[in-house]
Design an enzyme around this catalytic site. Structure first.
Site, mmCIF file in Angstrom:
data_model
loop_
_atom_site.group_PDB
_atom_site.id
_atom_site.type_symbol
_atom_site.label_atom_id
_atom_site.label_comp_id
_atom_site.label_asym_id
_atom_site.label_seq_id
_atom_site.Cartn_x
_atom_site.Cartn_y
_atom_site.Cartn_z
ATOM 1 N N GLU A 1 0.819 -1.099 0.248
ATOM 2 C CA GLU A 1 0.003 0.051 0.038
ATOM 3 C C GLU A 1 0.845 1.136 -0.179
ATOM 4 O OE1 GLU A 1 -1.750 3.299 1.570
ATOM 5 O OE2 GLU A 1 -2.414 1.880 3.081
ATOM 6 N N CYS B 1 -1.786 8.667 3.920
ATOM 7 C CA CYS B 1 -1.924 8.167 2.439
ATOM 8 C C CYS B 1 -2.982 8.242 1.972
ATOM 9 C CB CYS B 1 -1.329 6.797 2.484
ATOM 10 S SG CYS B 1 -2.522 5.636 3.207
#
Length: 499
Positions: A261, A295
């Site tokens: 990720e 993020c």
């Protein structure tokens, strides 16, 4: 059940030990790393600077312990994770305090992180009973085909500094629950709450020796060895795309499964039909929570030209009214993790202004009493931004809101998709159906209508496309990464062969 730990869980505990094969030990070199509080800039703890020798010992222990753990009945594996979850709740105040000291997390960030970690652990506790196989028909007379789901083996977890608790938990707890052993390498900035804390929690929960091993240290010194270790079967990494490419390449050398990720450049699309107040409410949270160090935070605000001025004015007003300061006080916007991150994001702001954007508010550090070289950055709003300006085309990872105008929905979609990243996004278009139609055109792994991009639920798949990573987290998505299918056929009657 679990044993009572002698050592406390607070920042003032003795954290200067690695956890390998069920033992708390010094690093092979004896070297240490100071942990700095982003709010005060003071050293608050010391942890070991692990070496490659320590890394090898951790993997040896994990490989040795994994088979017996995989054979442990699912009810027992579930029990250990549930016990750990109980300890997590029991020590919630100490853990929230750890997040403030290590990650610069405000009270709100700490509570959110703990809630997400608890959700991840609760979901992980269900996995041992969900590892079910299937029967498949055979073309061979008298043959029975059985497909089993079995653990991969040793799972490497490399966790980030921004949300170290829940982003470690979402990989560590499911991997252990599914019968794997784990080697956890936390970020250098957050080695306790993202790493050593897990060792204490799982040790107290009764996890057998060697199933979880935690090695703290500098990525520049042990990162390559961790990512490329031959005993590793899965590498779960959360972090920047640049580092993630290196980690995935290293994992690939051993054919380990990469669960990556990575970065994002998430767009918040607001059309002329949107409820502007609701869009701004979502925008303030999506841009400024945990100082934008998420993020899946909003990296770009794409706003229709007919409502652009109103949106900029209201977002600027919200930004200026947000409480800003130390994470140890009642505040919303706390410190950036360190000076390199702070300086990079402020450079993006300066370069964006030089390129023609207007600074509506922020764009500078906020001084704190008694603190030299403050890491607190004022919530920043930039107008007149284009998609190619530095604060928009880069993942700025800070409390920065570049606002970009568009004239049509087609243009908004084109702007949103004009990036290598594809992690998350959000749409405000008034009508939910209209928002959904726009969401379906956005090239991201996740999109949230009438909301903002920061959403995570442990039972819903989480992942991105393009430069935002490969593989997925949460529930069945991550279970697929950390297990594999094994075909066993049973020939119940004699089989005829051609020779």
């Amino acid at each position: 059940m679990g044993q009572q730990m002698e050592s406390p869980y607070g920042i003032d505990a003795d954290w200067n030990r690695l956890y390998i094969d069920g033992e708390w030990r010094e690093a092979a070199s004896g070297a240490t790393i100071d942990v700095a509080d982003p709010s005060t800039r003071e050293t608050v703890a010391t942890v070991p600077a692990g070496t490659e020798t320590d890394v090898d010992a951790a993997y040896e222990a994990a490989a040795e312990a994994q088979d017996e753990w995989a054979q442990t009945p699912p009810a027992r594996r579930q029990e250990v994770v549930q016990e750990m979850l109980g300890l997590l709740d029991e020590h919630r105040e100490q853990i929230i305090d750890l997040l403030a000291h290590e990650a610069g997390g405000t009270r709100g960030m700490g509570e959110t992180s703990l809630q997400l970690a608890s959700d991840q652990a609760a979901e992980a506790a269900t996995l041992p009973r969900r590892m079910k196989g299937e029967h498949a028909a055979s073309n061979v007379p008298g043959k029975e085909n059985i497909v089993q789901r079995v653990p991969k083996g040793v799972v490497t977890v490399i966790s980030p500094w921004n949300f170290p608790l829940n982003l470690s938990m979402r990989a560590v707890a499911p991997a252990i629950a599914a019968g794997n052993a784990v080697v956890l390498k936390p970020a250098t900035n957050t080695p306790i709450v993202g790493g050593l804390l897990f060792a204490r929690l799982f040790e107290a929960a009764g996890l057998p020796e060697g199933v979880l091993n935690v090695v703290t240290g500098r990525g520049s010194e042990i990162g390559d060895r961790v990512a490329s270790h031959p005993e590793s079967d899965v590498v779960a990494f959360t972090g920047s795309t640049a580092v993630g490419r290196r980690v995935a390449a290293a994992a690939g050398e051993n054919l380990a499964v990469p669960a990556m990720e990575l970065g994002g450049n998430n767009a918040h699309v607001v059309t002329d039909e949107a409820d502007i107040d609701a869009a701004v409410d979502a925008a303030a949270f999506g841009s400024f929570v945990h100082q934008g160090q998420v993020c899946i935070s909003i990296n770009r605000h794409l706003v229709h030209e007919d409502v652009y001025d109103e949106y900029v004015a209201k977002l600027t007003d919200r930004a200026e009214r947000l409480p800003v300061g130390s994470a140890h006080e009642e505040t919303v916007v706390g410190p950036i993790i360190d000076e390199s991150q702070r300086d990079e994001m402020l450079e993006y702001v300066d370069r964006t202004i030089d390129a023609g954007a207007t600074l509506e508010t922020g764009g500078e550090t906020v001084e704190l009493e008694g603190v030299d070289d403050s890491l607190v950055v004022a919530p920043t709003v930039l107008s007149g931004v284009t998609n190619d300006m530095p604060a928009a085309c880069n993942e700025h990872f800070g409390p920065i809101a570049p606002v970009i105008p568009f004239s049509t929905v087609d243009e908004a979609v084109e702007l949103a998709n004009a990036t290598a990243y594809g992690l998350s996004g959000s749409v405000h278009a008034g009508d939910v159906g209209a928002g959904k139609r726009i969401a379906e055109r956005l090239e991201t792994g996740m999109v949230h209508v009438n909301d903002q991009p920061i959403n995570d639920e442990a039972h819903v798949p989480f992942g991105g496309t393009g430069a935002s990573g490969v593989g997925g987290y949460n529930s069945e998505a991550f279970l697929d990464e950390i297990t594999e299918q094994k075909w066993i056929s049973l020939q119940h009657e004699p089989r005829e062969f051609p020779f």
